[in-house]
Design a protein around this motif. Structure first.
Motif, PDB file in Angstrom:
ATOM      1  N   UNK A 174     -47.172  31.282 -22.633  1.00  0.00           N
ATOM      2  CA  UNK A 174     -45.886  30.666 -22.294  1.00  0.00           C
ATOM      3  C   UNK A 174     -44.740  31.590 -22.646  1.00  0.00           C
ATOM      4  N   UNK A 175     -44.809  32.233 -23.804  1.00  0.00           N
ATOM      5  CA  UNK A 175     -43.755  33.170 -24.189  1.00  0.00           C
ATOM      6  C   UNK A 175     -43.644  34.288 -23.145  1.00  0.00           C
ATOM      7  N   UNK A 176     -44.780  34.825 -22.731  1.00  0.00           N
ATOM      8  CA  UNK A 176     -44.786  35.899 -21.731  1.00  0.00           C
ATOM      9  C   UNK A 176     -44.160  35.427 -20.427  1.00  0.00           C
ATOM     10  N   UNK A 177     -44.543  34.245 -19.983  1.00  0.00           N
ATOM     11  CA  UNK A 177     -43.998  33.713 -18.730  1.00  0.00           C
ATOM     12  C   UNK A 177     -42.496  33.504 -18.817  1.00  0.00           C
TER      13      UNK A 177
ATOM     14  N   UNK B 290     -47.385  21.175 -23.017  1.00  0.00           N
ATOM     15  CA  UNK B 290     -47.244  20.362 -21.801  1.00  0.00           C
ATOM     16  C   UNK B 290     -47.859  21.073 -20.593  1.00  0.00           C
ATOM     17  N   UNK B 291     -47.693  22.377 -20.525  1.00  0.00           N
ATOM     18  CA  UNK B 291     -48.183  23.154 -19.388  1.00  0.00           C
ATOM     19  C   UNK B 291     -49.689  23.442 -19.498  1.00  0.00           C
ATOM     20  N   UNK B 292     -50.251  23.265 -20.706  1.00  0.00           N
ATOM     21  CA  UNK B 292     -51.682  23.476 -20.900  1.00  0.00           C
ATOM     22  C   UNK B 292     -52.081  24.937 -21.022  1.00  0.00           C
ATOM     23  N   UNK B 293     -51.227  25.735 -21.654  1.00  0.00           N
ATOM     24  CA  UNK B 293     -51.546  27.142 -21.859  1.00  0.00           C
ATOM     25  C   UNK B 293     -51.235  27.521 -23.305  1.00  0.00           C
ATOM     26  N   UNK B 294     -51.587  28.727 -23.688  1.00  0.00           N
ATOM     27  CA  UNK B 294     -51.323  29.172 -25.054  1.00  0.00           C
ATOM     28  C   UNK B 294     -49.833  29.472 -25.226  1.00  0.00           C
ATOM     29  N   UNK B 295     -49.388  29.459 -26.473  1.00  0.00           N
ATOM     30  CA  UNK B 295     -47.967  29.791 -26.717  1.00  0.00           C
ATOM     31  C   UNK B 295     -47.685  31.240 -26.368  1.00  0.00           C
ATOM     32  N   UNK B 296     -48.671  32.108 -26.522  1.00  0.00           N
ATOM     33  CA  UNK B 296     -48.497  33.522 -26.157  1.00  0.00           C
ATOM     34  C   UNK B 296     -48.272  33.665 -24.647  1.00  0.00           C
TER      35      UNK B 296
ATOM     36  N   UNK C 148     -39.292  27.154 -10.916  1.00  0.00           N
ATOM     37  CA  UNK C 148     -38.385  27.616  -9.865  1.00  0.00           C
ATOM     38  C   UNK C 148     -38.306  29.146  -9.847  1.00  0.00           C
ATOM     39  N   UNK C 149     -38.136  29.738 -11.025  1.00  0.00           N
ATOM     40  CA  UNK C 149     -38.014  31.206 -11.091  1.00  0.00           C
ATOM     41  C   UNK C 149     -39.321  31.903 -10.754  1.00  0.00           C
ATOM     42  N   UNK C 150     -40.439  31.363 -11.215  1.00  0.00           N
ATOM     43  CA  UNK C 150     -41.728  31.977 -10.877  1.00  0.00           C
ATOM     44  C   UNK C 150     -41.996  31.912  -9.378  1.00  0.00           C
ATOM     45  N   UNK C 151     -41.625  30.802  -8.749  1.00  0.00           N
ATOM     46  CA  UNK C 151     -41.873  30.705  -7.304  1.00  0.00           C
ATOM     47  C   UNK C 151     -40.957  31.635  -6.514  1.00  0.00           C
ATOM     48  N   UNK C 152     -39.785  31.925  -7.051  1.00  0.00           N
ATOM     49  CA  UNK C 152     -38.885  32.846  -6.338  1.00  0.00           C
ATOM     50  C   UNK C 152     -39.349  34.295  -6.467  1.00  0.00           C
ATOM     51  N   UNK C 153     -40.124  34.592  -7.509  1.00  0.00           N
ATOM     52  CA  UNK C 153     -40.659  35.940  -7.700  1.00  0.00           C
ATOM     53  C   UNK C 153     -41.858  36.176  -6.786  1.00  0.00           C
ATOM     54  N   UNK C 154     -42.673  35.149  -6.635  1.00  0.00           N
ATOM     55  CA  UNK C 154     -43.909  35.278  -5.830  1.00  0.00           C
ATOM     56  C   UNK C 154     -43.611  35.064  -4.416  1.00  0.00           C
TER      57      UNK C 154
ATOM     58  N   UNK D 205     -36.873  35.780 -17.657  1.00  0.00           N
ATOM     59  CA  UNK D 205     -35.573  35.869 -18.307  1.00  0.00           C
ATOM     60  C   UNK D 205     -35.125  34.638 -19.067  1.00  0.00           C
ATOM     61  N   UNK D 206     -36.018  33.692 -19.284  1.00  0.00           N
ATOM     62  CA  UNK D 206     -35.610  32.465 -19.971  1.00  0.00           C
ATOM     63  C   UNK D 206     -35.614  32.594 -21.492  1.00  0.00           C
ATOM     64  N   UNK D 207     -36.342  33.536 -22.054  1.00  0.00           N
ATOM     65  CA  UNK D 207     -36.340  33.701 -23.505  1.00  0.00           C
ATOM     66  C   UNK D 207     -34.946  34.082 -23.984  1.00  0.00           C
ATOM     67  N   UNK D 208     -34.295  34.977 -23.283  1.00  0.00           N
ATOM     68  CA  UNK D 208     -32.928  35.362 -23.666  1.00  0.00           C
ATOM     69  C   UNK D 208     -32.004  34.145 -23.636  1.00  0.00           C
ATOM     70  N   UNK D 209     -32.158  33.319 -22.631  1.00  0.00           N
ATOM     71  CA  UNK D 209     -31.340  32.111 -22.536  1.00  0.00           C
ATOM     72  C   UNK D 209     -31.576  31.166 -23.701  1.00  0.00           C
TER      73      UNK D 209
END
Length: 61
Positions: A17-20, A9-15, A55-61, A25-29
């Motif tokens: 997306x996993x990194x993002x 959906x986001x138009x990127x690789x699964x690798x 939301x989380x990415x925008x709060x980091x940047x 911290x969403x992988x743990x969730x």
């Protein structure tokens, strides 16, 4: 499966997306909430993940 569908959906690789998801911290969730996730549609899970990710990415940047 959630990572794959969200990446598509986001138009990127699964690798990428996993990194993002991991970086915010969403992988743990995801791995700690597998039973409740199975009660939701894939579309709902992807939509929810993307909202949280953005939301989380925008709060980091």
């Amino acid at each position: 499966m959630c990572v794959d569908a969200t990446a598509k959906v986001e138009g990127c690789s699964r690798r990428e997306m996993y990194r993002r998801l991991r970086d915010v911290g969403l992988i743990h969730g995801l791995t700690s909430q597998l039973d409740p996730l199975h009660t939701q549609s894939m579309e709902y899970v992807v939509e929810d993940l993307l909202k949280a990710l953005h939301r989380l990415e925008s709060s980091i940047n």
